[in-house]
Every structure is written in C-alpha cells, then in structure tokens.
Design a protein around this motif. Structure first.
Motif, short mmCIF file in Angstrom:
data_model
loop_
_atom_site.label_atom_id
_atom_site.label_comp_id
_atom_site.label_asym_id
_atom_site.label_seq_id
_atom_site.Cartn_x
_atom_site.Cartn_y
_atom_site.Cartn_z
N LEU A 330 0.83 -1.21 0.00
CA LEU A 330 0.00 0.00 0.00
C LEU A 330 0.86 1.26 0.00
CD1 LEU A 330 -2.84 -1.03 2.49
CD2 LEU A 330 -2.94 -0.91 0.00
N VAL A 331 1.92 1.25 0.79
CA VAL A 331 2.82 2.42 0.80
C VAL A 331 3.51 2.56 -0.55
CG1 VAL A 331 4.85 3.46 1.88
CG2 VAL A 331 3.16 2.28 3.30
N GLY A 332 3.93 1.43 -1.14
CA GLY A 332 4.58 1.48 -2.45
C GLY A 332 3.66 1.99 -3.53
N VAL A 333 2.38 1.59 -3.49
CA VAL A 333 1.41 2.09 -4.47
C VAL A 333 1.23 3.60 -4.32
CG1 VAL A 333 -1.03 2.04 -5.11
CG2 VAL A 333 0.19 -0.10 -4.72
N GLY A 334 1.12 4.06 -3.07
CA GLY A 334 0.98 5.50 -2.85
C GLY A 334 2.18 6.29 -3.36
N LEU A 335 3.39 5.81 -3.06
CA LEU A 335 4.60 6.48 -3.54
C LEU A 335 4.70 6.43 -5.06
CD1 LEU A 335 7.26 5.30 -0.92
CD2 LEU A 335 6.32 7.59 -1.17
N GLY A 336 4.33 5.27 -5.63
CA GLY A 336 4.40 5.12 -7.08
C GLY A 336 3.50 6.11 -7.80
N PHE A 337 2.25 6.24 -7.36
CA PHE A 337 1.33 7.17 -8.00
C PHE A 337 1.74 8.62 -7.76
CE2 PHE A 337 -1.62 3.55 -8.28
CZ PHE A 337 -2.08 3.74 -9.58
N THR A 338 2.38 8.88 -6.62
CA THR A 338 2.88 10.24 -6.37
C THR A 338 3.97 10.60 -7.36
OG1 THR A 338 2.37 10.05 -4.01
CG2 THR A 338 3.94 11.76 -4.66
N VAL A 339 4.91 9.68 -7.59
CA VAL A 339 5.99 9.92 -8.56
C VAL A 339 5.42 10.07 -9.97
CG1 VAL A 339 8.02 8.91 -9.64
CG2 VAL A 339 7.75 8.79 -7.18
N LEU A 340 4.44 9.24 -10.33
CA LEU A 340 3.83 9.35 -11.66
C LEU A 340 3.13 10.70 -11.84
CD1 LEU A 340 2.30 5.79 -12.28
CD2 LEU A 340 4.37 6.78 -13.28
N HIS A 341 2.52 11.20 -10.77
CA HIS A 341 1.82 12.48 -10.86
C HIS A 341 2.79 13.62 -11.11
CE1 HIS A 341 -1.34 15.42 -10.14
NE2 HIS A 341 -0.52 16.05 -9.32
N TYR A 342 3.96 13.56 -10.46
CA TYR A 342 4.95 14.64 -10.61
C TYR A 342 6.10 14.24 -11.54
CZ TYR A 342 2.58 16.76 -6.61
OH TYR A 342 1.64 17.32 -5.79
N ARG A 343 5.87 13.27 -12.41
CA ARG A 343 6.94 12.73 -13.25
C ARG A 343 7.59 13.78 -14.13
NH1 ARG A 343 2.05 11.78 -15.23
NH2 ARG A 343 1.62 12.13 -17.45
N ILE A 381 0.34 -6.30 -10.02
CA ILE A 381 1.44 -5.88 -9.14
C ILE A 381 1.07 -6.07 -7.68
CG2 ILE A 381 2.76 -3.87 -8.36
CD1 ILE A 381 2.62 -2.82 -11.25
N ILE A 382 -0.11 -5.63 -7.29
CA ILE A 382 -0.53 -5.73 -5.89
C ILE A 382 -0.66 -7.20 -5.48
CG2 ILE A 382 -2.44 -5.29 -4.30
CD1 ILE A 382 -2.94 -2.67 -5.76
N SER A 383 -1.30 -8.01 -6.30
CA SER A 383 -1.51 -9.41 -5.92
C SER A 383 -0.19 -10.17 -5.85
CB SER A 383 -2.44 -10.08 -6.94
OG SER A 383 -1.91 -10.01 -8.25
N LEU A 384 0.73 -9.92 -6.78
CA LEU A 384 2.03 -10.61 -6.74
C LEU A 384 2.84 -10.19 -5.52
CD1 LEU A 384 3.22 -10.67 -10.47
CD2 LEU A 384 2.58 -12.61 -9.04
N ALA A 385 2.84 -8.88 -5.21
CA ALA A 385 3.61 -8.40 -4.07
C ALA A 385 3.11 -9.01 -2.76
CB ALA A 385 3.56 -6.87 -4.01
N ILE A 386 1.79 -9.02 -2.58
CA ILE A 386 1.22 -9.56 -1.35
C ILE A 386 1.42 -11.08 -1.29
CG2 ILE A 386 -0.92 -9.91 -0.06
CD1 ILE A 386 -1.85 -7.19 -1.04
N THR A 387 1.24 -11.76 -2.42
CA THR A 387 1.40 -13.22 -2.44
C THR A 387 2.84 -13.63 -2.14
OG1 THR A 387 -0.39 -13.43 -4.08
CG2 THR A 387 1.14 -15.28 -3.85
N ILE A 388 3.80 -12.99 -2.80
CA ILE A 388 5.21 -13.34 -2.57
C ILE A 388 5.61 -13.05 -1.12
CG2 ILE A 388 7.59 -12.73 -3.19
CD1 ILE A 388 6.60 -12.24 -6.04
N SER A 389 5.15 -11.93 -0.59
CA SER A 389 5.48 -11.59 0.80
C SER A 389 4.86 -12.58 1.77
CB SER A 389 5.00 -10.17 1.12
OG SER A 389 5.61 -9.23 0.27
N THR A 390 3.64 -13.00 1.50
CA THR A 390 2.98 -13.97 2.38
C THR A 390 3.68 -15.33 2.33
OG1 THR A 390 0.86 -12.83 2.01
CG2 THR A 390 0.78 -15.06 2.93
N LEU A 391 4.07 -15.74 1.12
CA LEU A 391 4.80 -17.00 0.99
C LEU A 391 6.13 -16.97 1.74
CD1 LEU A 391 4.16 -17.86 -2.77
CD2 LEU A 391 3.10 -18.91 -0.76
N ALA A 392 6.69 -15.76 1.90
CA ALA A 392 7.96 -15.64 2.62
C ALA A 392 7.83 -16.02 4.09
CB ALA A 392 8.48 -14.20 2.50
N GLY A 393 6.59 -16.02 4.60
CA GLY A 393 6.39 -16.38 6.00
C GLY A 393 6.20 -17.87 6.23
#
Length: 412
Positions: A330-343, A381-393
């Motif tokens: 969620l933080v990465g998505v927020g930062l990503g859209f912020t950078v895209l807005h001010y790209r 992107i969101i589903s892969l990030a959450i899935t990979i992180s969950t599998l890490a546990g």
C-alpha cells in the motif's frame, strides 16, 4: 479477533516502541519493489497508450493503401462508408519534397488531405497551435512545429516546394518554377518525429505536385468505439476486391505490429526484472521472521504448553508476513502514484541538472513523459507483491510449528 492475529500485531508493533526497526525494514523492501514496478510499468504503459493515440489520430483505425495509386476515389469512399461501424473516411496522398525558406532547406513528408473529410477521421483541429485548418487552400501550407522552427518559418511566411515531378521535368529540359505556398498554420502532435518532418497541403495541391491527376495513395478510416479493427479490415478487403484489386486494408495494430511487439516485450522484461526486487524483499521478510522465531523460542514453547496448536502458532507468523506485505504494498502504491503524478517535474529537474533535455526529445521523441497504469497491471502488481510476501512467512511458520514445548522452554 483470532489470538494468532492479535499476537502477530503485538510482535510486529510492540507496545511502547514507536519505531519497530525490523518491521519497518521488512516493509521497506516490499515498498521499494512495488514503487519501482508502479513507476516503470506506468511509464511503459503511457508510452504504449500514447503511441496508440498518435497512430489512430494520424492514420485512423484502418488504413487502405494501394501498390501505386487509386483513381476511383468516389466509388471506393461509397463502398467503405457502406461498411458497418465505419464513422468516417478520408483520402490522402503523400510523398517527400524539398522545401526551402530563406535559403534553409528541409526534406519533409508532404501529405495531401481532403479538407472536407479529414476531421471526420483525424482530429487535426485539436493539434493546430497557430493559425487555422480552415485557412488551408491550394496556395497555402500548414507546417509541423519543429520543422517551422528549423527553417525559420511563421504564419504568413512563404515557402518554396520542389517535388520529384518538378525535378524530373527539369532533367528533360523543361523550365518549371517551384511552388510558392503561404504558411497559414503550425501544428504540434507531441511526437518529435512527426513534429519535425510533416507538412500538410490540400489533396488537390498534392495531386498536382506528384502528377496524380485525380488519384490518391490511400484512405484513412475511423471506426465506431469498441469495434475490432482487424475484423473491420477483413470486411473492407472483401468489399474492395472487385473495385480496387490493388488496395489492401490493414488495422492500426496490424500495420504497426512489429513496433508494438517490441514495446510490449520491453514492458514485460522490465516487469520481470523489477519483480526480483520484491523477491529479494521476500527473503528479507523470511530472515526477519526467522530471527523472530529464534528470539521468541521460549514464548512459542509457552504458547504450545498452554494449549496452542501448532497450526495456530504457524498462522501467527503467516499473519506477520501478510501484514508486512500488505502494508509495504500500500505504501509502495501511494509512492508510485505520487511519482507518476509529478513525473514531468522530476524529469524536468533531472534534465536541467544534467543538460540532457534535447537527448530525451531526440531518442524518446515525446515532449512530455506519458504515464498510464491499467487496472489489470495494478491488480497484478498488488496481488504478486502480497502473495510473494505472504509465501515468505511459510518457512518461519513451519520452523515455529515444529518446536516442541519442552525443548522450547529449555532454550536459553
């Protein structure tokens, strides 16, 4: 709330600690991976969308071309307009000429357009920055912005045009003067190549310059929204088989399939490579949770001795991996859209500091950096990030579930 989830939250965010170091570091890895993916895929998606827009805006959804030229223009237009989902049809003729203004030569692509029909297919009015498309006649011309700047032409300037037909007649000993055309407009599409090499004249003037008489080189066709251009092109080919045997209709995707394939391949490769950032972050999550298992061995043994099932103990660490992955995403998505807005502001600052603004225009051929992230890409992107992180546990959870209560309580 299940006790395994409550315990996971207490371990990630202990009471009295404002800055849980290991939790933040684990989240940061996921955040950086998602951030890079959002920005990179967003920019690549923007390039793909911008290229599609420019192709359709300049060529239509379907383009019909002939091996030489077509002279039964009205008959072809009638057949094309009778096709289902066809919104507009406009003929065109094109070729390369030499243009000169104040002893400054240029060799642009000259395109003859039908003033009465062109706006039904190509929205040229929206790209004219100076002057007006309505002022274009047989004795005038509209220049692209970079070309006008290169030869020093402006509204009211007179340019000289030399066509291949004129040069051929000069070889035969005939004396012909170049055509003098007044600049009545300047257009800008936003693509460096098109803005520096295209000139618009009337269809009649282009036919005269190239000796086409009443012929044209092809037709641009606009389709209704949500119409499949490939299916429409196949229908046009069947309809034109009798009246224009040398003509062939191709959709914008078919005409540019090699280029679009390369763009899509670049996007997929960038996605694949940057996904490794999240994979590396997942190893960081695994390491952090394994350390937590070692540090809290006695607590895990106490939970088991009090009746906690191995499944619930394992679930506690799976919850921690899921929370880290979700929060970091969620933080990465927020930062990503912020950078895209001010790209464009960021790119502008970077190019000014490095002096590379002209290089950006020359090689990427866009005045502004486009960006577009489709809902499908964002979901992936969101589903892969959450899935990979969950599998890490899973590994720390398995390690914690295998601890025997007696051995865990004896641990120092």
């Amino acid at each position: 709330m299940p006790w395994s989830l409550y315990l996971a939250l207490k371990q990630l965010f202990p009471s009295g600690k404002r800055f849980p170091f290991f939790t933040v570091i684990s989240m940061l890895g996921v955040t950086l991976g998602v951030w890079c993916l959002i920005v990179s895929i967003g920019v690549m998606g923007g390039f793909h969308r911008e290229i599609r827009r420019m192709i359709v805006d300049t060529q239509g959804d379907v383009q019909i071309r002939a091996g030489a030229y077509l002279d039964n223009v009205d008959e072809v237009i009638s057949v094309l307009e009778a096709q289902p989902d066809v919104v507009g049809v406009t003929p065109f003729a094109e070729g390369v000429v030499m243009m000169e203004h104040e002893f400054k030569p240029a060799f642009p692509a000259l395109q003859g357009i039908d003033i009465d029909r062109v706006n039904s297919v190509v929205p040229l009015d929206s790209y004219v920055r100076s002057g007006s498309l309505e002022d274009l006649d047989d004795d005038s011309v509209i220049l692209s912005s970079k070309l006008a700047y290169g030869i020093g032409a402006r509204i009211g300037s007179v340019v000289e045009v030399y066509s291949p037909l004129l040069l051929e007649k000069m070889k035969d000993g005939e004396m012909m003067l170049p055509r003098e055309l007044e600049v009545v407009g300047i257009f800008e599409i936003g693509h460096q190549s098109l803005d520096s090499s295209v000139v618009l004249v009337t269809l009649r003037r282009m036919q005269e310059l190239y000796g086409l008489e009443e012929g044209v080189h092809g037709f641009n066709v606009k389709l209704a929204p949500d119409t499949d251009p490939d299916i429409a092109a196949r229908g046009m080919n069947v309809a034109l088989a009798d009246i224009a045997p040398g003509a062939f209709a191709r959709s914008w995707m078919d005409s540019n399939q090699d280029f679009l394939f390369v763009v899509q391949l670049e996007k997929n490769m960038i996605f694949f490579l940057l996904l490794f950032i999240i994979v590396v972050a997942a190893f960081s999550v695994t390491s952090s949770l394994l350390i937590s298992v070692v540090r809290k061995t006695r607590e895990i043994g106490l939970l088991s001795a009090m009746g906690g099932r191995a499944r619930d103990v394992a679930l506690c660490f799976c919850w921690q991996a899921l929370i880290i992955g979700t929060s970091g995403t969620l933080v990465g998505v927020g930062l990503g859209f912020t950078v895209l807005h001010y790209r464009n502001d960021i790119i502008g600052l970077f190019t000014r500091l490095t002096g590379s603004e002209e290089a950006l225009l020359r090689f990427y051929e866009f005045a502004n950096l486009p960006a577009y992230l489709s809902p499908q890409d964002l979901t992936l992107i969101i589903s892969l990030a959450i899935t990979i992180s969950t599998l890490a546990g899973l590994l720390p959870a398995w390690r914690a579930a295998r601890l025997q209560p007696v051995e865990a309580l004896r641990s120092e």
